[in-house]
Write an enzyme that holds these catalytic residues in place. Structure first.
Site, PDB file in Angstrom:
ATOM      1  N   CYS A  58      12.218   5.784   4.713  1.00 27.35           N
ATOM      2  CA  CYS A  58      12.733   6.967   3.870  1.00 27.35           C
ATOM      3  C   CYS A  58      14.276   7.456   4.165  1.00 27.35           C
ATOM      4  CB  CYS A  58      11.642   8.077   3.646  1.00 27.35           C
ATOM      5  SG  CYS A  58      12.323   9.280   2.341  1.00 27.35           S
ATOM      6  N   ASN A  59      15.164   7.251   3.311  1.00 22.69           N
ATOM      7  CA  ASN A  59      16.362   7.672   3.841  1.00 22.69           C
ATOM      8  C   ASN A  59      16.621   9.120   3.911  1.00 22.69           C
ATOM      9  OD1 ASN A  59      19.008   5.509   3.505  1.00 22.69           O
ATOM     10  ND2 ASN A  59      16.899   5.037   2.271  1.00 22.69           N
ATOM     11  N   THR A  60      15.768   9.853   2.778  1.00 22.28           N
ATOM     12  CA  THR A  60      15.766  11.268   2.878  1.00 22.28           C
ATOM     13  C   THR A  60      15.226  11.753   4.232  1.00 22.28           C
ATOM     14  OG1 THR A  60      15.423  11.562   0.500  1.00 22.28           O
ATOM     15  CG2 THR A  60      14.678  13.354   1.844  1.00 22.28           C
ATOM     16  N   CYS A  99      18.000   4.273  -0.689  1.00 24.14           N
ATOM     17  CA  CYS A  99      16.822   4.697  -1.054  1.00 24.14           C
ATOM     18  C   CYS A  99      15.956   3.197  -0.935  1.00 24.14           C
ATOM     19  CB  CYS A  99      16.316   5.327  -2.312  1.00 24.14           C
ATOM     20  SG  CYS A  99      14.604   5.459  -2.726  1.00 24.14           S
ATOM     21  N   THR A 100      14.760   3.374  -0.340  1.00 19.85           N
ATOM     22  CA  THR A 100      14.007   1.855   0.124  1.00 19.85           C
ATOM     23  C   THR A 100      13.496   1.321  -1.164  1.00 19.85           C
ATOM     24  OG1 THR A 100      12.376   3.140   1.111  1.00 19.85           O
ATOM     25  CG2 THR A 100      13.687   2.116   2.343  1.00 19.85           C
ATOM     26  N   HIS A 101      13.240   2.232  -2.193  1.00 15.34           N
ATOM     27  CA  HIS A 101      12.853   1.779  -3.490  1.00 15.34           C
ATOM     28  C   HIS A 101      13.933   0.949  -4.321  1.00 15.34           C
ATOM     29  CE1 HIS A 101       9.819   4.796  -2.783  1.00 15.34           C
ATOM     30  NE2 HIS A 101       9.331   4.318  -3.845  1.00 15.34           N
ATOM     31  N   ASP A 136       7.222   5.715   4.718  1.00 15.61           N
ATOM     32  CA  ASP A 136       8.165   6.160   3.774  1.00 15.61           C
ATOM     33  C   ASP A 136       7.247   7.291   2.847  1.00 15.61           C
ATOM     34  OD1 ASP A 136      10.045   6.091   2.097  1.00 15.61           O
ATOM     35  OD2 ASP A 136       9.933   4.197   1.323  1.00 15.61           O
ATOM     36  N   GLY A 180      13.181  13.470  -1.872  1.00 19.23           N
ATOM     37  CA  GLY A 180      14.506  13.832  -2.325  1.00 19.23           C
ATOM     38  C   GLY A 180      14.570  15.067  -3.176  1.00 19.23           C
TER      39      GLY A 180
END
EC number: 5.1.1.3
Length: 274
Positions: free
Chosen positions: A75-77, A186-188, A12, A45
């Site tokens: 990480c989604n991005t 977003c994983t955050h 990530d 991002g």
């Protein structure tokens, strides 16, 4: 053939990937996990496509050196660009965007707000995947340029975080009061889910793609007879940022105590075009 004793890799742009590790440790307590968090270059991002791909490949090569049997791209991005790099490595790579989209398809909401980094929101990746399974679902993208960075700082300044939520997610909530499903893209963001619920109770369903991604990895390892049998799994953390912060946040998130928290070389930026 996959080695059952090989670790699962998680990567990530920062320690948001801890939310994926948390789900993996619940579901697969015997598995060894190697995590690479590029906190120095976070948030991805806010970067260009070329920069993201260049750094992503370096992160994946690092995990390849650790002989992982599969990788969860937390990480989604980074996941929005998975088609660019997934065929370059000898292990299966799992997209958290695909996992989150699968969950939305199963829930079948009329409207869902995608709350993510700006890059993920603008990529159209979630929208495309969900449209393939449920074309009637309306996905409303809402990017936040700074929430991931504010969380990554590790001090959880509520005033700053709440201000960013009101300026970004607040806009989507006001414009679409009938939307009851929120994709934490977003994983955050699951780390501030309680605050989001307090501010925006209209979102009665929150999609945490980490849960689905962990389940998909388990299914893959079962199908390939590659589940580690017995023993307590280990956790090795490598970060390009502050090791003390990453160690403290691992405890705060509720992870099993890592055996190792070590500084790793940061991915290099691509050379500027002439």
């Amino acid at each position: 053939m996959l080695s059952a004793d090989a670790p699962i890799g998680v990567m990530d742009a920062g320690f948001g990937g801890y939310t994926v590790i948390r789900e993996l440790q619940k579901l697969l307590p015997c598995e060894n996990i190697v995590f690479f968090g590029d906190g120095k270059n976070q948030p991805y991002g806010n970067r260009s496509r070329e920069e993201i791909l260049c750094m992503t490949r370096q992160c994946l090569r690092f995990l390849q050196e650790k002989k992982v049997k599969a990788v969860a791209v937390a990480c989604n991005t980074i996941s929005t660009l998975i088609e660019e790099y997934q065929g370059e490595f000898p292990f299966r790579i799992f997209s958290i965007v695909r996992a989150g989209s699968d969950e939305v398809i199963a829930l079948r909401p009329r409207q869902a707000v995608l709350f993510s980094t700006v890059f993920t929101a603008q990529s159209g990746c979630y929208q495309r995947y969900i449209r393939e399974g449920r074309p009637e679902v309306r996905v409303i993208p809402q990017g936040s340029p700074w929430l991931a960075r504010l969380i990554e700082d590790g001090d959880f300044d509520r005033e700053k975080i709440e201000k960013e939520l009101r300026q970004t997610l607040g806009e989507a909530a006001r414009s679409h009061p009938d939307a009851d499903t929120l994709i934490l893209g977003c994983t955050h963001f699951p780390l501030v889910a309680d605050l989001i619920r307090q501010l925006y109770p209209q979102f009665t369903r929150m999609v945490n793609p980490a849960f689905v991604q962990a389940g998909q990895i388990k299914e893959y390892l079962e199908e390939n007879h590659a589940l580690r049998a017995g023993g307590e799994g280990s956790l090795h953390i490598y970060t390009t940022s502050d090791c003390e912060t990453y160690s403290r946040m691992a405890e705060w998130v509720g992870l099993k105590k890592p055996e190792l928290v070590e500084l790793a070389p940061a991915p290099r930026m691509p050379e500027p075009s002439l």
